[in-house]
Write a protein that holds these residues in place. Structure first.
Motif, PDB file in Angstrom:
ATOM      1  N   ASN A  45      -7.705   3.890   2.795  1.00 31.18           N
ATOM      2  CA  ASN A  45      -8.047   2.469   2.774  1.00 31.18           C
ATOM      3  C   ASN A  45      -6.841   1.644   3.213  1.00 31.18           C
ATOM      4  O   ASN A  45      -6.495   0.635   2.603  1.00 31.18           O
ATOM      5  CB  ASN A  45      -8.495   2.056   1.367  1.00 31.18           C
ATOM      6  CG  ASN A  45      -9.306   0.767   1.378  1.00 31.18           C
ATOM      7  OD1 ASN A  45      -9.661   0.245   2.425  1.00 31.18           O
ATOM      8  ND2 ASN A  45      -9.560   0.237   0.195  1.00 31.18           N
ATOM      9  N   SER A  46      -6.206   2.103   4.310  1.00 34.27           N
ATOM     10  CA  SER A  46      -4.980   1.458   4.767  1.00 34.27           C
ATOM     11  C   SER A  46      -5.185   0.654   6.041  1.00 34.27           C
ATOM     12  O   SER A  46      -6.067   0.941   6.850  1.00 34.27           O
ATOM     13  CB  SER A  46      -3.874   2.499   5.003  1.00 34.27           C
ATOM     14  OG  SER A  46      -4.236   3.419   6.018  1.00 34.27           O
ATOM     15  N   THR A  47      -4.346  -0.372   6.169  1.00 34.50           N
ATOM     16  CA  THR A  47      -4.254  -1.193   7.377  1.00 34.50           C
ATOM     17  C   THR A  47      -2.841  -1.038   7.910  1.00 34.50           C
ATOM     18  O   THR A  47      -1.875  -1.152   7.151  1.00 34.50           O
ATOM     19  CB  THR A  47      -4.520  -2.678   7.054  1.00 34.50           C
ATOM     20  OG1 THR A  47      -5.820  -2.805   6.487  1.00 34.50           O
ATOM     21  CG2 THR A  47      -4.413  -3.536   8.307  1.00 34.50           C
ATOM     22  N   TYR A  48      -2.732  -0.770   9.199  1.00 36.57           N
ATOM     23  CA  TYR A  48      -1.423  -0.514   9.803  1.00 36.57           C
ATOM     24  C   TYR A  48      -1.064  -1.662  10.739  1.00 36.57           C
ATOM     25  O   TYR A  48      -1.836  -2.034  11.614  1.00 36.57           O
ATOM     26  CB  TYR A  48      -1.479   0.800  10.580  1.00 36.57           C
ATOM     27  CG  TYR A  48      -0.187   1.204  11.257  1.00 36.57           C
ATOM     28  CD1 TYR A  48       0.888   1.671  10.521  1.00 36.57           C
ATOM     29  CD2 TYR A  48      -0.062   1.134  12.649  1.00 36.57           C
ATOM     30  CE1 TYR A  48       2.061   2.061  11.142  1.00 36.57           C
ATOM     31  CE2 TYR A  48       1.107   1.518  13.272  1.00 36.57           C
ATOM     32  CZ  TYR A  48       2.174   1.988  12.513  1.00 36.57           C
ATOM     33  OH  TYR A  48       3.341   2.368  13.130  1.00 36.57           O
ATOM     34  N   LEU A  64      -4.775   8.329  -1.715  1.00 41.30           N
ATOM     35  CA  LEU A  64      -4.738   7.147  -2.585  1.00 41.30           C
ATOM     36  C   LEU A  64      -5.744   6.119  -2.059  1.00 41.30           C
ATOM     37  O   LEU A  64      -5.645   5.676  -0.914  1.00 41.30           O
ATOM     38  CB  LEU A  64      -3.328   6.554  -2.607  1.00 41.30           C
ATOM     39  CG  LEU A  64      -3.119   5.357  -3.539  1.00 41.30           C
ATOM     40  CD1 LEU A  64      -3.111   5.807  -4.994  1.00 41.30           C
ATOM     41  CD2 LEU A  64      -1.802   4.645  -3.206  1.00 41.30           C
ATOM     42  N   THR A  65      -6.694   5.717  -2.876  1.00 37.30           N
ATOM     43  CA  THR A  65      -7.787   4.864  -2.394  1.00 37.30           C
ATOM     44  C   THR A  65      -7.504   3.369  -2.507  1.00 37.30           C
ATOM     45  O   THR A  65      -8.263   2.557  -1.990  1.00 37.30           O
ATOM     46  CB  THR A  65      -9.084   5.182  -3.153  1.00 37.30           C
ATOM     47  OG1 THR A  65      -8.870   4.996  -4.561  1.00 37.30           O
ATOM     48  CG2 THR A  65      -9.518   6.619  -2.893  1.00 37.30           C
ATOM     49  N   THR A  66      -6.446   2.984  -3.188  1.00 41.25           N
ATOM     50  CA  THR A  66      -6.096   1.570  -3.303  1.00 41.25           C
ATOM     51  C   THR A  66      -5.835   0.991  -1.919  1.00 41.25           C
ATOM     52  O   THR A  66      -5.198   1.641  -1.091  1.00 41.25           O
ATOM     53  CB  THR A  66      -4.835   1.411  -4.177  1.00 41.25           C
ATOM     54  OG1 THR A  66      -5.005   2.143  -5.390  1.00 41.25           O
ATOM     55  CG2 THR A  66      -4.560  -0.047  -4.483  1.00 41.25           C
ATOM     56  N   PRO A  67      -6.315  -0.229  -1.622  1.00 42.59           N
ATOM     57  CA  PRO A  67      -6.023  -0.837  -0.316  1.00 42.59           C
ATOM     58  C   PRO A  67      -4.518  -0.950  -0.081  1.00 42.59           C
ATOM     59  O   PRO A  67      -3.766  -1.336  -0.984  1.00 42.59           O
ATOM     60  CB  PRO A  67      -6.672  -2.215  -0.416  1.00 42.59           C
ATOM     61  CG  PRO A  67      -7.756  -2.053  -1.435  1.00 42.59           C
ATOM     62  CD  PRO A  67      -7.211  -1.074  -2.435  1.00 42.59           C
ATOM     63  N   THR A  86       3.591   3.491  -5.495  1.00 43.05           N
ATOM     64  CA  THR A  86       2.537   4.502  -5.440  1.00 43.05           C
ATOM     65  C   THR A  86       2.474   5.290  -6.745  1.00 43.05           C
ATOM     66  O   THR A  86       1.393   5.533  -7.293  1.00 43.05           O
ATOM     67  CB  THR A  86       2.789   5.465  -4.264  1.00 43.05           C
ATOM     68  OG1 THR A  86       2.739   4.737  -3.033  1.00 43.05           O
ATOM     69  CG2 THR A  86       1.754   6.576  -4.230  1.00 43.05           C
ATOM     70  N   LEU A  87       3.625   5.686  -7.259  1.00 42.80           N
ATOM     71  CA  LEU A  87       3.662   6.423  -8.521  1.00 42.80           C
ATOM     72  C   LEU A  87       3.155   5.561  -9.675  1.00 42.80           C
ATOM     73  O   LEU A  87       2.409   6.039 -10.539  1.00 42.80           O
ATOM     74  CB  LEU A  87       5.081   6.902  -8.807  1.00 42.80           C
ATOM     75  CG  LEU A  87       5.616   8.016  -7.899  1.00 42.80           C
ATOM     76  CD1 LEU A  87       7.093   8.263  -8.185  1.00 42.80           C
ATOM     77  CD2 LEU A  87       4.815   9.297  -8.071  1.00 42.80           C
ATOM     78  N   ALA A  88       3.550   4.284  -9.681  1.00 38.88           N
ATOM     79  CA  ALA A  88       3.073   3.378 -10.726  1.00 38.88           C
ATOM     80  C   ALA A  88       1.550   3.291 -10.700  1.00 38.88           C
ATOM     81  O   ALA A  88       0.894   3.275 -11.753  1.00 38.88           O
ATOM     82  CB  ALA A  88       3.699   1.994 -10.543  1.00 38.88           C
ATOM     83  N   ASP A  89       0.989   3.247  -9.517  1.00 36.64           N
ATOM     84  CA  ASP A  89      -0.465   3.198  -9.350  1.00 36.64           C
ATOM     85  C   ASP A  89      -1.098   4.484  -9.877  1.00 36.64           C
ATOM     86  O   ASP A  89      -2.107   4.457 -10.605  1.00 36.64           O
ATOM     87  CB  ASP A  89      -0.771   3.007  -7.860  1.00 36.64           C
ATOM     88  CG  ASP A  89      -2.225   2.671  -7.586  1.00 36.64           C
ATOM     89  OD1 ASP A  89      -3.080   2.822  -8.483  1.00 36.64           O
ATOM     90  OD2 ASP A  89      -2.523   2.259  -6.443  1.00 36.64           O
TER      91      ASP A  89
END
Length: 271
Positions: A233-236, A204-207, A101-104
């Protein structure tokens, strides 16, 4: 700097998209051995050891640099720049989900998607948030680790692994814990269990695919549900599994969920 030597980088597979696998605390890239083969025919795969873990260059470990997760995240971005091709999907177990997440956040737009396995943005309960541990619980855990790292590893690794009926996995994780240089492991444990990355994940909007074990002492179900709620934009996906390492103890179930999530990038490869 020789990144290949620093992080013991392995590159394999074929595809125009890249999966970068990043392991959790006390682990190394070998922990991905049951999951990676599912993706080698359609993806470029990059494996590496966090500095201080596995067969990484211990001489590259800097206590100041790695006093926060930011140091590991900047390493990850260097590896992406050097070894990844095409769209990049980060597959992070446990604390490496937050490193990803931080890298993103540090390089917006470079990461196409995340697969987070047993993620937690904060382990300690606080007002309005339940992480699964009281502050005193974490302090006691860290004190025990400081005073007797090998004993802590031998007792905690089987608990973290779970996986009743698969004792060989507990043995593998215990051996990995015990091979880690104790002073490095102690610092990384403090960085891991005392971090608060809620501000980094919120919005965070990244899938993101969240793979959550149905019974996980380290990252309970309600933590996965929290992440699903704050990541737009998450899938659980709940994996029927006891323990914190479903990629090891339930690799087929994890691979199936990942296959569905990764279909858009696999299609790029097919084309």
């Amino acid at each position: 700097m020789d990144l290949h030597h620093r992080n013991n980088v392995s590159v394999m597979g074929n595809g125009s998209s890249t999966l970068v696998f990043s392991h959790g605390f006390g682990c190394n890239q070998a922990m991905w051995n049951s999951l990676v083969p599912h993706f080698l025919k359609r993806f470029r795969v990059v494996l590496y050891d966090l500095v201080g873990a596995g067969l990484s260059d211990l001489g590259a470990y800097d206590t100041a640099k790695y006093s926060t997760l930011e140091g590991y995240a900047r390493d990850l971005n260097e590896l992406i720049d050097s070894y990844a091709e095409g769209p990049v999907i980060l597959v992070g177990h446990s604390v490496s989900a937050m490193i990803g997440t931080l890298a993103d956040r540090f390089a917006p737009g470079r990461v196409a998607a995340h697969v987070m396995i047993g993620p937690s943005p904060r382990y300690i309960d606080t007002e309005g948030y339940v992480g699964g541990f009281k502050r005193d619980d974490i302090e006691d855990l860290l004190d025990t680790l400081d005073s007797n790292y090998l004993g802590w590893s031998s007792s905690m690794a089987p608990v973290i692994m779970g996986a009743p009926g698969q004792p060989e996995l507990s043995s593998e994780l215990t051996e990995s814990f015990c091979r880690t240089e104790p002073d490095i492991a102690k610092q990384f444990a403090r960085v891991t269990f005392l971090s608060d990355n809620r501000a980094d994940v919120i919005g965070l909007t990244t899938p993101v695919l969240i793979l959550q074990s149905s019974d996980d002492l380290i990252a309970p179900v309600f933590v996965g549900e929290y992440l699903h709620a704050v990541l737009p934009n998450s899938t659980y996906h709940l994996v029927d599994n006891i323990g914190h390492c479903p990629h090891m103890s339930a690799p087929k179930a994890c691979a199936a969920a990942m296959e569905r999530f990764l279909a858009p990038w696999a299609a790029v490869n097919a084309g």
